[in-house]
Design a protein around this motif. Structure first.
Motif, short mmCIF file in Angstrom:
data_model
loop_
_atom_site.label_atom_id
_atom_site.label_comp_id
_atom_site.label_asym_id
_atom_site.label_seq_id
_atom_site.Cartn_x
_atom_site.Cartn_y
_atom_site.Cartn_z
N ALA A 1 0.86 -1.18 0.00
CA ALA A 1 0.00 0.00 0.00
C ALA A 1 0.89 1.23 0.00
CB ALA A 1 -0.93 0.01 1.21
N HIS B 1 -6.50 0.84 -5.92
CA HIS B 1 -5.98 -0.31 -5.18
C HIS B 1 -4.96 -1.05 -6.02
CE1 HIS B 1 -8.42 -3.48 -7.27
NE2 HIS B 1 -9.34 -2.55 -7.34
N SER C 1 -4.37 1.43 -1.96
CA SER C 1 -4.47 0.45 -0.87
C SER C 1 -4.39 -0.97 -1.42
CB SER C 1 -5.79 0.64 -0.11
OG SER C 1 -6.89 0.41 -0.98
N SER D 1 -10.87 -5.34 1.85
CA SER D 1 -10.13 -4.17 2.36
C SER D 1 -9.91 -4.17 3.86
CB SER D 1 -10.83 -2.86 1.95
OG SER D 1 -10.85 -2.69 0.56
N SER E 1 -3.13 -2.95 5.48
CA SER E 1 -2.85 -2.15 4.29
C SER E 1 -4.09 -1.92 3.42
CB SER E 1 -1.76 -2.84 3.46
OG SER E 1 -2.14 -4.17 3.13
N ALA F 1 -8.19 -0.51 2.71
CA ALA F 1 -8.88 0.76 2.89
C ALA F 1 -9.73 0.80 4.15
CB ALA F 1 -9.75 1.05 1.66
#
Length: 439
Positions: A67, A89, A271, A278, A282, A284
């Protein structure tokens, strides 16, 4: 026939995109490549375990190797005036190697794998596959394991389809445990074990490191397709490549934020683990973005004011209308390749777009002489999501969901228009440099 300046610009941009994709077989490699580009453009790396209070300039931070957050504190703006942010991402659907992967049978050595993300599994068969990722090794000279990036850049694995003669019903349903382990080599008395193969490759990649009497302690390894990106179509209208979702967006973001105009406050947040929800250190749903923002703006009131003055473009590929399956798309919202970035709407807020944020993005596109498309999922089909809604909810920052139109999303080999990457980049450049107000 002479090429136009725009055609030359598109060709140069796609050449650079292809180089980025080739250098980024995993999220770890993508972040490594982005950091290299940031360094080349004068960005300063900051470490999370250090104390820092950045002054006007350009910086970046990496978390867990996969990330990245880059930002510029503009020469003509204070931090309290907010940020022009882009969120993308770094990860893509793949086959991830299990911790103890070796399987033997029928004279072959195979690797046990797990499915990472929502991969179209049939697309992984009968391709030239290889391995890439990161490896932790304890060297003789150190009691602490060290991490190394690794990449086998030659065909190493294969996943052969079952012959039609043995599978007359040609079912697409796969047993993930039994049918997905790729073949790595013939099994025999002198066949090296998996750790030996990895250490041998590390010696080739890092000749300056002494791997004598080292110990492999852990790894994050993924299978990936070796076929390089290419143009297709009679006039090169299309792009075929792996990991377009969402490295196309990461590339557009890194190219835009490293542009020569550093007068505004800009931010790029790439991310990891979006394809699996997520929820990670690392990802979101972690605190990476909020942690960095709290260090840029330690005062909570100033930070809240800045976020209220900020705007975020969540950039993640969008579904084009498939010409063979038009019934899978909403008939009033046909999305075409090479026709510009796609605004993504959803009544249940699976996308963060609202009338207010869509209007701002339309203004950004108008400034760049681009006309955006508008996407909504069929009302009788579930809708995917992005990091946009969770970023908007966690930070209170107004957000719009946008992406390049694409086909074969989550296949090992995805497709977009050859004009779409440059159009996304142009919209971001307009966003980062234009005279827009977000309040």
């Amino acid at each position: 026939m002479n090429s136009t300046p725009m055609e030359n610009r598109k060709a140069a941009y796609n050449t650079d995109l292809f180089s980025f994709l080739t250098a980024s077989p995993t999220a770890f490699h993508a972040v490594h490549e982005m950091s290299r580009r940031l360094n080349d453009k004068g960005f300063t790396r900051l470490e999370e375990n250090n104390i820092w209070a950045p002054t006007p300039g350009s910086y970046y931070v990496i978390r867990d190797g996969a990330a990245l957050l880059a930002f510029t504190l503009g020469s003509e703006e204070s931090s309290e005036q907010g940020f022009r942010a882009v969120a993308a991402h770094t990860d893509s659907p793949a086959l991830q190697v299990k911790p103890q992967p070796e399987l033997s049978g029928c004279g072959c050595r195979r690797l046990g794998v797990e499915v990472y993300g929502g991969a179209i599994l049939s697309s992984w068969f009968d391709r030239d596959l290889s391995l890439a990722g990161r490896i932790a090794v304890r060297l003789q000279s150190s009691p602490t394991s060290k991490l190394f990036l690794i990449h086998f850049d030659t065909p190493l694995l294969s996943l052969p389809s079952l012959a039609i003669h043995l599978n007359r019903d040609n079912t697409e349903k796969l047993n993930r445990q039994q049918e997905l382990p790729p073949i790595m080599m013939e099994a025999g008395e002198k066949t090296p074990d998996f750790s030996t193969i990895l250490i041998t490759r590390l010696r080739e990649l890092y000749p300056q490191v002494d791997f004598e009497h080292c110990e492999l302690t852990a790894f994050d390894l993924f299978c990936h397709d070796l076929t390089p990106p290419c143009l297709s179509g009679l006039q090169g209208e299309f792009i075929h490549a792996g990991r377009l979702d969402n490295l196309l967006s990461c590339h557009a973001g890194i190219t835009a934020i490293t542009g020569p105009d550093r007068s505004r406050n800009t931010l790029l947040y790439c991310s990891n683990h979006e394809e699996t929800g997520s929820l990670s250190i690392s990802g979101a749903q972690g605190n990476f973005l909020s942690s960095v923002l709290s260090r840029i703006l330690p005062d909570p009131v100033s930070r809240s004011s800045a976020l209220a003055s900020s705007f975020c473009i969540s950039l993640d590929n969008a579904h084009a209308t498939h010409p063979n399956y038009p019934e899978k798309s909403d008939s009033g919202h046909e999305i075409r390749l090479n026709k510009g970035p796609v605004l993504k709407y959803n009544a249940s807020q699976r996308y963060a777009t609202s009338a207010a944020t869509a209007a701002i993005f339309c203004d950004i596109c108008h400034d760049a002489d681009i006309k955006p498309q508008k996407f909504v999922m069929r009302s009788d089909m579930p809708c995917g999501s992005t990091v946009g809604p969770m970023t908007a909810a966690a930070l209170g920052i107004r957000t719009v969901d946008v992406g390049a139109a694409s086909l074969a999303m989550h296949s090992i080999r995805e497709m977009t228009g050859s004009s779409d990457p440059l159009l996304c980049f142009r919209s971001l450049t307009s966003f980062f440099t234009g005279d827009f107000h977000f309040v």
